[in-house]
Design a protein around this motif. Structure first.
Motif, short mmCIF file in Angstrom:
data_model
loop_
_atom_site.label_atom_id
_atom_site.label_comp_id
_atom_site.label_asym_id
_atom_site.label_seq_id
_atom_site.Cartn_x
_atom_site.Cartn_y
_atom_site.Cartn_z
N ILE A 194 0.83 -1.21 0.00
CA ILE A 194 0.00 0.00 0.00
C ILE A 194 0.86 1.26 0.00
CG2 ILE A 194 -1.95 -1.15 1.10
CD1 ILE A 194 -1.11 0.19 3.75
N THR A 195 2.17 1.08 -0.24
CA THR A 195 3.07 2.23 -0.32
C THR A 195 3.13 2.72 -1.77
OG1 THR A 195 5.14 1.09 -0.89
CG2 THR A 195 4.46 1.06 1.43
N PRO A 196 3.74 3.89 -2.02
CA PRO A 196 3.91 4.35 -3.40
C PRO A 196 5.05 3.64 -4.12
CG PRO A 196 4.00 6.19 -1.82
CD PRO A 196 4.12 4.92 -1.04
N PHE A 197 5.79 2.76 -3.40
CA PHE A 197 7.01 2.18 -3.95
C PHE A 197 6.73 0.82 -4.55
CE2 PHE A 197 8.14 4.55 0.01
CZ PHE A 197 8.58 5.72 -0.62
N PRO A 198 6.77 0.68 -5.88
CA PRO A 198 6.47 -0.61 -6.52
C PRO A 198 7.56 -1.63 -6.23
CG PRO A 198 7.30 0.95 -8.13
CD PRO A 198 7.13 1.72 -6.86
N ARG A 199 7.22 -2.89 -6.43
CA ARG A 199 8.19 -3.97 -6.25
C ARG A 199 8.03 -4.95 -7.41
NH1 ARG A 199 8.85 -8.97 -3.81
NH2 ARG A 199 6.67 -9.18 -3.19
N SER A 200 9.10 -5.24 -8.10
CA SER A 200 9.05 -6.19 -9.21
C SER A 200 10.30 -7.06 -9.17
CB SER A 200 8.92 -5.47 -10.56
OG SER A 200 10.02 -4.61 -10.77
N ASN A 201 10.18 -8.26 -9.72
CA ASN A 201 11.31 -9.17 -9.72
C ASN A 201 11.21 -10.17 -10.86
OD1 ASN A 201 9.13 -10.39 -7.88
ND2 ASN A 201 10.47 -12.14 -8.20
N ILE A 202 12.36 -10.68 -11.26
CA ILE A 202 12.45 -11.81 -12.17
C ILE A 202 12.54 -13.07 -11.31
CG2 ILE A 202 13.84 -12.95 -13.94
CD1 ILE A 202 14.86 -10.17 -14.75
N PHE A 203 11.72 -14.05 -11.63
CA PHE A 203 11.62 -15.26 -10.81
C PHE A 203 11.95 -16.47 -11.69
CE2 PHE A 203 9.46 -18.58 -8.38
CZ PHE A 203 9.72 -18.22 -7.07
N LEU A 204 13.01 -17.20 -11.33
CA LEU A 204 13.47 -18.35 -12.11
C LEU A 204 13.50 -19.58 -11.21
CD1 LEU A 204 16.54 -16.59 -13.79
CD2 LEU A 204 14.29 -16.96 -14.83
N VAL A 205 12.89 -20.67 -11.69
CA VAL A 205 12.86 -21.92 -10.92
C VAL A 205 13.71 -22.95 -11.65
CG1 VAL A 205 11.44 -23.76 -9.97
CG2 VAL A 205 10.55 -21.42 -10.06
N PHE A 206 14.72 -23.46 -10.96
CA PHE A 206 15.61 -24.47 -11.52
C PHE A 206 15.31 -25.81 -10.86
CE2 PHE A 206 17.81 -20.39 -11.64
CZ PHE A 206 18.21 -20.32 -12.97
N ASN A 207 15.06 -26.82 -11.70
CA ASN A 207 14.83 -28.18 -11.20
C ASN A 207 15.95 -29.08 -11.70
OD1 ASN A 207 13.49 -30.31 -9.90
ND2 ASN A 207 12.25 -30.79 -11.71
N SER A 208 16.30 -30.07 -10.90
CA SER A 208 17.31 -31.03 -11.30
C SER A 208 16.80 -31.89 -12.46
CB SER A 208 17.69 -31.93 -10.12
OG SER A 208 18.47 -33.03 -10.55
N VAL A 209 17.68 -32.20 -13.40
CA VAL A 209 17.30 -33.12 -14.49
C VAL A 209 17.11 -34.54 -13.97
CG1 VAL A 209 18.44 -31.73 -16.26
CG2 VAL A 209 19.72 -33.54 -15.10
N GLU A 210 17.47 -34.79 -12.70
CA GLU A 210 17.23 -36.09 -12.07
C GLU A 210 15.95 -36.08 -11.24
OE1 GLU A 210 20.80 -36.99 -9.91
OE2 GLU A 210 22.08 -36.75 -11.67
N ASN A 211 15.16 -35.01 -11.40
CA ASN A 211 13.92 -34.87 -10.63
C ASN A 211 12.78 -34.43 -11.55
OD1 ASN A 211 12.49 -34.77 -8.06
ND2 ASN A 211 12.60 -32.53 -8.16
N THR A 212 12.79 -34.92 -12.77
CA THR A 212 11.83 -34.46 -13.76
C THR A 212 10.40 -34.87 -13.41
OG1 THR A 212 12.34 -36.43 -15.08
CG2 THR A 212 13.50 -34.40 -15.63
N LEU A 213 9.46 -34.16 -13.99
CA LEU A 213 8.06 -34.29 -13.62
C LEU A 213 7.46 -35.62 -14.08
CD1 LEU A 213 6.73 -30.71 -14.49
CD2 LEU A 213 7.97 -31.49 -12.45
N VAL A 214 6.54 -36.13 -13.24
CA VAL A 214 5.73 -37.28 -13.59
C VAL A 214 4.27 -36.80 -13.59
CG1 VAL A 214 7.40 -38.95 -12.74
CG2 VAL A 214 5.71 -38.01 -11.16
N GLU A 215 3.32 -37.71 -13.51
CA GLU A 215 1.93 -37.28 -13.43
C GLU A 215 1.67 -36.60 -12.09
OE1 GLU A 215 -0.57 -37.42 -15.84
OE2 GLU A 215 1.30 -37.70 -16.95
N PRO A 216 0.78 -35.63 -12.04
CA PRO A 216 0.51 -34.93 -10.78
C PRO A 216 0.12 -35.90 -9.66
CG PRO A 216 -0.59 -33.84 -12.61
CD PRO A 216 -0.05 -35.12 -13.15
N PHE A 217 0.53 -35.56 -8.44
CA PHE A 217 0.23 -36.40 -7.30
C PHE A 217 -1.12 -36.08 -6.67
CE2 PHE A 217 4.78 -36.87 -7.75
CZ PHE A 217 5.02 -38.19 -7.40
N ALA A 218 -1.68 -34.90 -6.97
CA ALA A 218 -2.97 -34.55 -6.34
C ALA A 218 -3.74 -33.57 -7.20
CB ALA A 218 -2.74 -33.97 -4.94
#
Length: 301
Positions: free
Chosen positions: A258-282
């Motif tokens: 609620i301040t006049p000062f904006p906040r922005s960021n670059i967000f990068l998610v790194f996953n291990s190639v030994e932890n690749t995605l399977v079918e969703p668990f839930a």
């Protein structure tokens, strides 16, 4: 009571070590998977194993901050992207809240993600090659910027994307100054060691609502109180160009701005190639690739 879950079986066996989206409250699960899978060489990462996060001062230079700020301003103002599914707008103000898969929309951000000063930290912590599970730009404008309620990213990535284990890290690069007053990120040091199962089943296409305001896949107030009493709360503040690298299971959130000062960021998610995605668990089906990538190509420097 804290449960212990064995990690002696391969992740491809589909045994769910982190059950969530349950019908009834369940005990917290003590994590047995490592936090640091490789060898830490960067001094800035020395306390990552204990805390679950590390602050990096001046990851970007002042000139780079100016260049990337102009780049994300261009993306937010691009009329061709306004109706793109990758662009998420605030419910109340209709202003851009996030832009996903930003590394495919910006060559400059794609190059930044591959750099050794960025992806190299993830490789050290995860002990393997890495790929981008997710990339986005977050915008929190002054006066009307909405916060993000307390959550563990891994809970969602496990439940809805099919990420087997918390062998992933996120890097938030500040493009504006982060003050204690303008909605900067709050974290619970050490909470990455505790997985909190959440309540409620996942509706189809839940991501369409959760990216604006998440209500399923968040801890209860009792859970948050328990974790806060156990681990405490710290806040990430710093000048534009600084960054926060944190474990995928770290409990974190931010208040509204609620301040006049904006906040922005670059967000990068790194996953291990030994932890690749399977079918969703839930969840009934995986989220779209621009939110949880199924392109597991390792990042090259």
């Amino acid at each position: 009571m804290v449960l212990q879950h064995s990690d002696t079986l391969p992740v491809t066996d589909r045994i769910d070590r982190y059950p969530t989206r349950l019908d009834a409250p369940s005990d917290h699960i003590e994590r047995t998977h490592p936090t640091v899978w490789g060898k830490v060489e960067n001094p800035a990462l020395a306390n990552f194993d204990a805390d679950g996060f590390a602050s990096v001062d001046e990851l970007l230079t002042a000139d780079e901050v100016a260049d990337f700020s102009a780049e994300i301003g261009r993306l937010a103002g691009d009329p061709a992207l306004r109706d793109d599914d990758r662009v998420i707008v605030e419910k109340a103000s209709n202003q851009v809240r996030s832009i996903f898969e930003v590394h495919r929309l910006s060559a400059a951000i794609a190059e930044l993600a591959r750099e050794s000063r960025v992806a190299g930290m993830a490789r050290q912590l995860l002990g393997s090659d890495v790929y981008l599970h997710q990339s986005r730009v977050n915008y929190m404008p002054g006066f009307r910027g909405s916060g993000f309620y307390w959550h563990s990213d891994f809970e969602t990535w496990h439940a809805e994307d099919g990420m087997p284990t918390p062998r992933a890290v996120s890097l938030s690069i500040a493009l504006t100054d982060n003050y204690p007053i303008n909605g900067s990120l709050m974290v619970m040091p050490g909470s990455h060691r505790t997985f909190v199962p959440c309540l409620g089943s996942t509706p189809a296409e839940h991501y369409r609502e959760s990216l604006q305001e998440q209500e399923i896949g968040v801890p209860t107030e009792a859970d948050i109180t328990s974790l806060a009493n156990r681990y405490g709360i710290s806040q990430f503040t710093g000048r534009a160009g600084s960054a926060l690298l944190f474990d995928s299971n770290l409990m974190h959130g931010s208040s509204s701005n609620i301040t006049p000062f904006p906040r922005s960021n670059i967000f990068l998610v790194f996953n291990s190639v030994e932890n690749t995605l399977v079918e969703p668990f839930a969840a009934p089906e995986p989220r779209p690739g621009y939110i949880g990538s199924r392109d597991f190509t390792p990042l090259s420097s």
